[in-house]
Design a protein around this motif. Structure first.
Motif, PDB file in Angstrom:
ATOM      1  N   PRO A  67       0.801  -1.235   0.000  1.00  0.00           N
ATOM      2  CA  PRO A  67       0.000   0.000   0.000  1.00  0.00           C
ATOM      3  C   PRO A  67       0.832   1.284   0.000  1.00  0.00           C
ATOM      4  CG  PRO A  67      -0.968  -1.611   1.479  1.00  0.00           C
ATOM      5  CD  PRO A  67       0.338  -2.190   1.035  1.00  0.00           C
ATOM      6  N   THR A  68       1.935   1.298   0.741  1.00  0.00           N
ATOM      7  CA  THR A  68       2.750   2.508   0.817  1.00  0.00           C
ATOM      8  C   THR A  68       3.457   2.776  -0.511  1.00  0.00           C
ATOM      9  OG1 THR A  68       3.092   2.169   3.184  1.00  0.00           O
ATOM     10  CG2 THR A  68       4.635   3.630   2.056  1.00  0.00           C
ATOM     11  N   SER A  69       4.064   1.751  -1.093  1.00  0.00           N
ATOM     12  CA  SER A  69       4.788   1.968  -2.348  1.00  0.00           C
ATOM     13  C   SER A  69       3.832   2.223  -3.505  1.00  0.00           C
ATOM     14  CB  SER A  69       5.699   0.776  -2.650  1.00  0.00           C
ATOM     15  OG  SER A  69       4.954  -0.402  -2.896  1.00  0.00           O
ATOM     16  N   MET A  70       2.631   1.639  -3.472  1.00  0.00           N
ATOM     17  CA  MET A  70       1.631   1.930  -4.499  1.00  0.00           C
ATOM     18  C   MET A  70       1.277   3.417  -4.489  1.00  0.00           C
ATOM     19  SD  MET A  70       0.149  -0.340  -6.623  1.00  0.00           S
ATOM     20  CE  MET A  70      -0.314  -2.052  -6.837  1.00  0.00           C
ATOM     21  N   ALA A  71       0.986   3.932  -3.306  1.00  0.00           N
ATOM     22  CA  ALA A  71       0.617   5.345  -3.200  1.00  0.00           C
ATOM     23  C   ALA A  71       1.759   6.246  -3.658  1.00  0.00           C
ATOM     24  CB  ALA A  71       0.219   5.672  -1.765  1.00  0.00           C
ATOM     25  N   ALA A  72       2.992   5.889  -3.302  1.00  0.00           N
ATOM     26  CA  ALA A  72       4.144   6.695  -3.696  1.00  0.00           C
ATOM     27  C   ALA A  72       4.331   6.690  -5.209  1.00  0.00           C
ATOM     28  CB  ALA A  72       5.403   6.173  -3.002  1.00  0.00           C
ATOM     29  N   ALA A  73       4.199   5.507  -5.840  1.00  0.00           N
ATOM     30  CA  ALA A  73       4.374   5.416  -7.292  1.00  0.00           C
ATOM     31  C   ALA A  73       3.280   6.190  -8.026  1.00  0.00           C
ATOM     32  CB  ALA A  73       4.374   3.954  -7.723  1.00  0.00           C
ATOM     33  N   LEU A  74       2.063   6.091  -7.557  1.00  0.00           N
ATOM     34  CA  LEU A  74       0.965   6.838  -8.180  1.00  0.00           C
ATOM     35  C   LEU A  74       1.200   8.341  -8.056  1.00  0.00           C
ATOM     36  CD1 LEU A  74      -1.952   4.558  -7.012  1.00  0.00           C
ATOM     37  CD2 LEU A  74      -1.492   5.165  -9.402  1.00  0.00           C
ATOM     38  N   ALA A  75       1.716   8.785  -6.915  1.00  0.00           N
ATOM     39  CA  ALA A  75       1.995  10.211  -6.736  1.00  0.00           C
ATOM     40  C   ALA A  75       3.072  10.688  -7.709  1.00  0.00           C
ATOM     41  CB  ALA A  75       2.424  10.483  -5.296  1.00  0.00           C
ATOM     42  N   VAL A  76       4.089   9.852  -7.936  1.00  0.00           N
ATOM     43  CA  VAL A  76       5.148  10.212  -8.880  1.00  0.00           C
ATOM     44  C   VAL A  76       4.573  10.365 -10.287  1.00  0.00           C
ATOM     45  CG1 VAL A  76       7.211   9.337 -10.054  1.00  0.00           C
ATOM     46  CG2 VAL A  76       7.062   9.244  -7.570  1.00  0.00           C
ATOM     47  N   VAL A  77       3.773   9.392 -10.709  1.00  0.00           N
ATOM     48  CA  VAL A  77       3.182   9.451 -12.045  1.00  0.00           C
ATOM     49  C   VAL A  77       2.217  10.628 -12.159  1.00  0.00           C
ATOM     50  CG1 VAL A  77       1.617   8.231 -13.624  1.00  0.00           C
ATOM     51  CG2 VAL A  77       3.514   7.020 -12.548  1.00  0.00           C
ATOM     52  N   GLY A  78       1.516  10.916 -11.084  1.00  0.00           N
ATOM     53  CA  GLY A  78       0.601  12.055 -11.093  1.00  0.00           C
ATOM     54  C   GLY A  78       1.293  13.378 -11.312  1.00  0.00           C
ATOM     55  N   ALA A  79       2.576  13.467 -10.969  1.00  0.00           N
ATOM     56  CA  ALA A  79       3.334  14.708 -11.149  1.00  0.00           C
ATOM     57  C   ALA A  79       4.042  14.785 -12.493  1.00  0.00           C
ATOM     58  CB  ALA A  79       4.362  14.844 -10.024  1.00  0.00           C
ATOM     59  N   MET A  80       3.999  13.706 -13.269  1.00  0.00           N
ATOM     60  CA  MET A  80       4.695  13.697 -14.555  1.00  0.00           C
ATOM     61  C   MET A  80       3.835  14.354 -15.635  1.00  0.00           C
ATOM     62  SD  MET A  80       6.318   9.813 -14.558  1.00  0.00           S
ATOM     63  CE  MET A  80       7.009  10.005 -16.217  1.00  0.00           C
ATOM     64  N   PRO A  81       4.431  15.189 -16.467  1.00  0.00           N
ATOM     65  CA  PRO A  81       3.676  15.749 -17.585  1.00  0.00           C
ATOM     66  C   PRO A  81       3.311  14.630 -18.560  1.00  0.00           C
ATOM     67  CG  PRO A  81       6.002  16.310 -17.762  1.00  0.00           C
ATOM     68  CD  PRO A  81       5.828  15.667 -16.428  1.00  0.00           C
ATOM     69  N   ALA A  82       2.066  14.621 -19.006  1.00  0.00           N
ATOM     70  CA  ALA A  82       1.612  13.543 -19.879  1.00  0.00           C
ATOM     71  C   ALA A  82       0.345  13.958 -20.614  1.00  0.00           C
ATOM     72  CB  ALA A  82       1.326  12.283 -19.056  1.00  0.00           C
ATOM     73  N   ARG A  83       0.182  13.397 -21.797  1.00  0.00           N
ATOM     74  CA  ARG A  83      -1.082  13.553 -22.510  1.00  0.00           C
ATOM     75  C   ARG A  83      -2.180  12.851 -21.720  1.00  0.00           C
ATOM     76  NH1 ARG A  83      -3.713  10.041 -25.732  1.00  0.00           N
ATOM     77  NH2 ARG A  83      -5.225  10.873 -27.249  1.00  0.00           N
ATOM     78  N   ARG A  84      -1.912  11.603 -21.333  1.00  0.00           N
ATOM     79  CA  ARG A  84      -2.788  10.834 -20.455  1.00  0.00           C
ATOM     80  C   ARG A  84      -1.918  10.013 -19.507  1.00  0.00           C
ATOM     81  NH1 ARG A  84      -6.413   6.793 -23.653  1.00  0.00           N
ATOM     82  NH2 ARG A  84      -4.313   6.256 -24.415  1.00  0.00           N
ATOM     83  N   ARG A  85      -2.457   9.735 -18.333  1.00  0.00           N
ATOM     84  CA  ARG A  85      -1.775   8.861 -17.390  1.00  0.00           C
ATOM     85  C   ARG A  85      -2.576   7.564 -17.290  1.00  0.00           C
ATOM     86  NH1 ARG A  85      -1.933  13.905 -15.085  1.00  0.00           N
ATOM     87  NH2 ARG A  85       0.081  15.005 -15.133  1.00  0.00           N
ATOM     88  N   LEU A  86      -1.898   6.455 -17.583  1.00  0.00           N
ATOM     89  CA  LEU A  86      -2.513   5.133 -17.530  1.00  0.00           C
ATOM     90  C   LEU A  86      -1.824   4.320 -16.438  1.00  0.00           C
ATOM     91  CD1 LEU A  86      -2.396   4.294 -21.367  1.00  0.00           C
ATOM     92  CD2 LEU A  86      -3.994   5.801 -20.176  1.00  0.00           C
ATOM     93  N   ALA A  87      -2.517   3.307 -15.927  1.00  0.00           N
ATOM     94  CA  ALA A  87      -1.898   2.457 -14.910  1.00  0.00           C
ATOM     95  C   ALA A  87      -2.392   1.026 -15.043  1.00  0.00           C
ATOM     96  CB  ALA A  87      -2.192   2.982 -13.510  1.00  0.00           C
ATOM     97  N   ILE A  88      -1.459   0.099 -14.902  1.00  0.00           N
ATOM     98  CA  ILE A  88      -1.768  -1.321 -14.736  1.00  0.00           C
ATOM     99  C   ILE A  88      -1.295  -1.688 -13.336  1.00  0.00           C
ATOM    100  CG2 ILE A  88      -1.304  -3.670 -15.513  1.00  0.00           C
ATOM    101  CD1 ILE A  88      -0.740  -2.516 -18.298  1.00  0.00           C
TER     102      ILE A  88
END
Length: 457
Positions: free
Chosen positions: A345-366
């Motif tokens: 749970p902790t590393s999932m939240a951290a990884a999602l936060a990192v991707v959320g801060a990345m510039p992107a046309r769209r953000r996808l997740a598997i």
């Protein structure tokens, strides 16, 4: 003088360490217990296994270049005969630890231990390029730790060893072999919680690392963690010095300022009264905490903080732990963020936060299932809904039965990594950022490998 380094182990040294009987003389430059990973000049240790016995692969190891083997029954070729090969490997590790004058750092934690170990080895390599030794990969268990110790040259100046656990008592056994001068806990969170009554039990298990400290040793702990008081109490019982890292006023290594961007964070920290400004080359608030831990450990080990800062600035993502992979697509490129090695749970939240801060046309997740959470699994999977929403994930694929508990509108539930690979192929467009993260057993690493091979620019 040949100018070549001395052998790591001679037949006589192996025999003395293990109490075994050598069949012939030899000089080995390395140690391995996996015949598929043997390098020329290695000593092969034939470990028993749940599915395969290492003795069945002695000939394969010899064909790959092994000069000798440690065995529990006679085999062809040079070998050292011992009663128990696992005990023999542990004995080699203890002998390697005993013969070196290195400063040893031991690292554990629910999250961040591999990243911190890698950052520390890079810092120490800048200080002692030819005399730094570390645990490779995630060799942090009952076989990986003695193997890493057995591979340590006598002339090592700095050694960094990672220790993991999923049951109480496991770190106690490992740290008795490592015997660190500096023992570091990165963080405590609900990881492997299926084997514990609660997080307090996990904190107690992580605190076992302090029990193996050498006399005069230093314990390092996260000041901002809810379990810091427990860790501090256990550390004080064993350590000559206790250091805490974090953002609060009680931290000995304290964050003074942080300026994050999509690629990293510029930080200023007070390290035992010394002001240190540096860049952390990996993004995310969790890497700021990791960087403080690294600075604390380098200071405790008598290393150069300036070199540590340069090592932090040069950090890049590890395979399976944050590596960014460019994928060539018709009309442009997408970015794959590879977090496929493990998940909690902790590393999932951290990884999602990192991707959320990345510039992107769209953000996808598997996102793959998080394992070893026991009865807490449904609630902890469901709790990812908030981090997913905060990251602005436009399309979400969920892999594994446990992920049924995560309710996100529009999410696609998939059975396995092959279905997730087909989903990614269909969804990815130029400008997208795709996060792939799950527990290793879900197999998302194979998805990453397939996408990387297909989309290599």
């Amino acid at each position: 003088m040949s100018g070549l380094p001395p052998p790591l182990w001679t037949a006589a040294e192996v025999a003395a360490a293990t109490g075994g009987t050598p069949s012939a003389g030899f000089a080995a430059g390395g140690v391995s217990f996996d015949s598929r990973e043997v390098l020329a000049g290695d000593l092969f240790v034939a470990l028993p296994g749940t599915r395969h016995d290492g003795h069945a692969f002695v000939a394969d190891a010899r064909a790959a270049g092994a000069v000798a083997a440690v065995v529990a029954r006679p085999v062809e070729g040079p070998h050292v005969l011992v009663p128990d090969t696992m005990a023999g490997l542990e004995a080699l590790g203890r002998a390697a630890r005993a013969r070196t004058g290195a400063t040893i750092v031991g690292v554990t934690g629910s999250v961040g231990k591999t990243g911190v170990k890698e950052a520390l080895r890079r810092a120490f390599q800048r200080i002692a390029p030819d005399a730094t030794h570390w645990s490779e990969k995630s060799y942090n268990n009952h076989t990986g730790v003695p193997l890493s110790l057995a591979r340590m040259p006598a002339a090592t100046r700095f050694g960094v060893f990672e220790m993991g656990m999923n049951h109480a008592g496991e770190i106690r056994a490992l740290v008795a072999q490592v015997r660190p001068h500096v023992a570091l806990v990165t963080w405590v969170a609900a990881v492997h919680i299926e084997n514990f009554a609660d997080e307090t039990g996990i904190a107690e298990a992580k605190a076992e690392i302090f029990e193996g400290l050498e006399p005069g040793g230093t314990a390092i702990l996260p000041a901002d963690n809810v379990h810091a008081p427990l860790l501090r109490a256990r550390a004080k019982a064993r350590a000559a010095r206790v250091l805490a890292f974090g953002e609060g006023p009680g931290a000995d290594v304290r964050l003074l300022d942080a300026a994050p961007d999509a690629d990293g964070t510029d930080i200023v920290a007070d390290v035992l009264g010394e002001r240190v400004a540096c860049r952390v080359g990996l993004p995310g608030r969790h890497w700021v905490s990791n960087a403080l831990a690294v600075l604390a450990a380098v200071a405790a080990a008598g290393g150069d903080l300036a070199e540590a800062g340069l090592a932090l600035a040069a950090l890049d993502g590890l395979d399976g732990r944050g590596a960014r992979i460019r994928l060539a697509l018709p009309g442009g490129e997408a970015t794959l963020v590879d977090e496929s090695y493990n998940a909690n749970p902790t590393s999932m939240a951290a990884a999602l936060a990192v991707v959320g801060a990345m510039p992107a046309r769209r953000r996808l997740a598997i996102l793959g299932a998080m394992k070893e959470l026991g009865p807490h699994a449904p609630a902890l999977h469901a709790g990812l809904a908030g981090p997913v929403a905060s990251a602005g994930i436009a399309a979400l694929a969920l892999v594994g039965e446990e992920m049924q508990a995560l309710r996100v509108d529009g999410a696609t539930h998939l059975a396995d990594w092959q279905e997730a690979l087909a989903w990614a192929r269909a969804m990815l467009e130029p400008g997208d950022v795709l996060l792939v993260k799950g527990s290793n057993s879900v197999g998302l690493g194979r998805l990453v490998a397939a996408l990387a091979a297909e989309g290599r620019p």
